[in-house]
Design a protein around this motif. Structure first.
Motif, mmCIF file in Angstrom:
data_model
loop_
_atom_site.group_PDB
_atom_site.id
_atom_site.type_symbol
_atom_site.label_atom_id
_atom_site.label_comp_id
_atom_site.label_asym_id
_atom_site.label_seq_id
_atom_site.Cartn_x
_atom_site.Cartn_y
_atom_site.Cartn_z
ATOM 1 N N VAL A 52 71.741 36.814 69.808
ATOM 2 C CA VAL A 52 72.187 36.854 68.449
ATOM 3 C C VAL A 52 70.933 36.395 67.581
ATOM 4 O O VAL A 52 70.672 36.868 66.585
ATOM 5 C CB VAL A 52 73.300 36.089 68.220
ATOM 6 C CG1 VAL A 52 73.645 36.263 66.695
ATOM 7 C CG2 VAL A 52 74.728 36.731 68.999
ATOM 8 N N ALA A 53 70.164 35.220 67.838
ATOM 9 C CA ALA A 53 69.029 34.783 67.353
ATOM 10 C C ALA A 53 68.152 35.794 67.227
ATOM 11 O O ALA A 53 67.285 35.963 66.143
ATOM 12 C CB ALA A 53 68.593 33.251 67.644
ATOM 13 N N THR A 54 67.999 36.409 68.260
ATOM 14 C CA THR A 54 66.874 37.311 68.372
ATOM 15 C C THR A 54 67.022 38.594 67.310
ATOM 16 O O THR A 54 65.901 39.025 66.868
ATOM 17 C CB THR A 54 66.428 37.691 69.778
ATOM 18 O OG1 THR A 54 66.014 36.595 70.561
ATOM 19 C CG2 THR A 54 65.285 39.083 70.028
ATOM 20 N N ALA A 55 68.358 38.980 67.559
ATOM 21 C CA ALA A 55 68.575 40.051 66.965
ATOM 22 C C ALA A 55 68.604 39.883 65.243
ATOM 23 O O ALA A 55 68.201 40.636 64.478
ATOM 24 C CB ALA A 55 70.195 40.627 67.015
ATOM 25 N N TRP A 61 66.062 38.570 59.005
ATOM 26 C CA TRP A 61 67.140 37.555 58.391
ATOM 27 C C TRP A 61 66.329 36.213 58.867
ATOM 28 O O TRP A 61 66.898 35.028 58.022
ATOM 29 C CB TRP A 61 68.215 37.698 58.418
ATOM 30 C CG TRP A 61 68.610 39.119 57.789
ATOM 31 C CD1 TRP A 61 68.176 39.625 56.853
ATOM 32 C CD2 TRP A 61 69.749 39.738 58.508
ATOM 33 N NE1 TRP A 61 68.846 40.924 56.807
ATOM 34 C CE2 TRP A 61 69.665 40.948 57.598
ATOM 35 C CE3 TRP A 61 70.822 39.666 59.347
ATOM 36 C CZ2 TRP A 61 70.891 41.820 57.652
ATOM 37 C CZ3 TRP A 61 71.913 40.685 59.340
ATOM 38 C CH2 TRP A 61 72.122 41.694 58.893
ATOM 39 N N ALA A 62 65.705 35.869 59.857
ATOM 40 C CA ALA A 62 65.229 34.633 60.325
ATOM 41 C C ALA A 62 63.987 34.562 60.668
ATOM 42 O O ALA A 62 63.435 35.678 61.338
ATOM 43 C CB ALA A 62 66.268 34.276 61.378
ATOM 44 N N ALA A 67 66.724 29.734 69.752
ATOM 45 C CA ALA A 67 68.101 29.770 70.066
ATOM 46 C C ALA A 67 68.845 28.614 69.283
ATOM 47 O O ALA A 67 68.152 27.538 69.208
ATOM 48 C CB ALA A 67 68.542 29.477 71.417
ATOM 49 N N PRO A 68 69.938 28.734 68.778
ATOM 50 C CA PRO A 68 70.487 27.310 68.193
ATOM 51 C C PRO A 68 70.924 26.427 69.079
ATOM 52 O O PRO A 68 71.229 26.622 70.259
ATOM 53 C CB PRO A 68 71.845 28.186 67.470
ATOM 54 C CG PRO A 68 72.239 29.079 68.342
ATOM 55 C CD PRO A 68 70.936 29.611 69.033
ATOM 56 N N ALA A 81 75.191 26.916 64.959
ATOM 57 C CA ALA A 81 74.866 27.534 63.739
ATOM 58 C C ALA A 81 73.296 28.155 63.827
ATOM 59 O O ALA A 81 72.591 27.657 64.363
ATOM 60 C CB ALA A 81 74.848 26.299 62.594
ATOM 61 N N LEU A 82 73.236 29.365 63.213
ATOM 62 C CA LEU A 82 71.882 29.996 63.145
ATOM 63 C C LEU A 82 71.709 30.210 61.519
ATOM 64 O O LEU A 82 72.442 30.651 60.756
ATOM 65 C CB LEU A 82 72.089 31.359 63.846
ATOM 66 C CG LEU A 82 72.046 31.472 65.128
ATOM 67 C CD1 LEU A 82 72.683 32.914 65.701
ATOM 68 C CD2 LEU A 82 70.952 31.415 65.929
ATOM 69 N N VAL A 83 70.662 29.518 61.244
ATOM 70 C CA VAL A 83 70.347 29.450 59.647
ATOM 71 C C VAL A 83 69.243 30.734 59.490
ATOM 72 O O VAL A 83 68.422 31.126 60.348
ATOM 73 C CB VAL A 83 69.237 28.137 59.371
ATOM 74 C CG1 VAL A 83 68.685 28.217 58.014
ATOM 75 C CG2 VAL A 83 70.115 27.008 59.690
ATOM 76 N N MET A 84 69.879 31.423 58.358
ATOM 77 C CA MET A 84 69.081 32.773 58.109
ATOM 78 C C MET A 84 68.242 32.421 56.954
ATOM 79 O O MET A 84 68.742 32.241 55.750
ATOM 80 C CB MET A 84 70.093 33.780 58.052
ATOM 81 C CG MET A 84 70.783 34.157 58.979
ATOM 82 S SD MET A 84 71.892 35.545 58.818
ATOM 83 C CE MET A 84 73.143 34.931 58.211
ATOM 84 N N ASP A 85 66.912 32.108 57.197
ATOM 85 C CA ASP A 85 66.281 31.477 55.879
ATOM 86 C C ASP A 85 65.327 32.551 55.159
ATOM 87 O O ASP A 85 64.342 32.296 54.493
ATOM 88 C CB ASP A 85 64.966 30.525 56.670
ATOM 89 C CG ASP A 85 64.491 30.976 57.694
ATOM 90 O OD1 ASP A 85 64.555 32.162 58.334
ATOM 91 O OD2 ASP A 85 63.606 30.280 58.436
ATOM 92 N N SER A 86 65.459 33.945 55.494
ATOM 93 C CA SER A 86 65.064 34.918 54.505
ATOM 94 C C SER A 86 65.703 35.150 53.247
ATOM 95 O O SER A 86 66.881 34.824 53.155
ATOM 96 C CB SER A 86 64.869 36.264 55.563
ATOM 97 O OG SER A 86 64.497 37.334 54.691
#
Length: 148
Positions: A52-55, A61-62, A67-68, A81-86
């Protein structure tokens, strides 16, 4: 499936048998066994979360594909949690809970609530459809639709 415990005629004792041989009280054995099961579930979830982090990274978006780190609140749950920093990201962060699946988070700094309490929908929190562990592409699709 083969059994490796002594009770089945195998060579290694089960974790409970080993703890009893070492003299651990039954209560500690139960707690340690429950914690170990949670850690194993977290390890099994790691490749999925990395996907999911790769996607999210591929969607722009990241900034990283990292990987979290999974968290184990209460010693019996697995969350990440996956931070989307875009600037283009549909939410500041995305949280996965093994009990409920994916949701958005209103905060990059503290996306997982204290004790992993399930927050109400609204104010930046939206639960994504698709089940507990939808394919990574479905997570991205759910984030791009507003009626999910």
């Amino acid at each position: 499936m083969s059994c490796r415990t002594r009770a089945c005629g195998g060579g290694r004792p089960s974790p409970a048998e080993a703890a009893a041989q070492l003299g651990y009280p039954a209560g500690q054995v139960r707690r340690a066994t429950a914690r170990a099961e949670t850690v194993l579930r977290a390890r099994r979830a790691a490749p999925y979360l990395a996907g999911v982090a790769t996607a999210l990274h591929r969607a722009g978006w990241a900034t990283t594909e990292a990987a979290p780190e999974v968290q184990l609140p209460g010693d019996d749950r697995v969350v990440a949690a996956l931070v989307m920093d875009s600037d283009r990201a549909p939410a500041p962060a995305l949280v996965w809970d093994e009990r409920y699946g994916w949701r958005t988070a209103a905060s990059r700094r503290h996306p997982i609530t204290k004790g992993a309490v399930l927050p109400s929908e609204g104010e930046g929190v939206r639960y994504l459809s698709g089940g507990i562990a939808p394919p990574p592409g479905d997570v991205v699709t759910a984030l791009t639709t507003t009626d999910a």
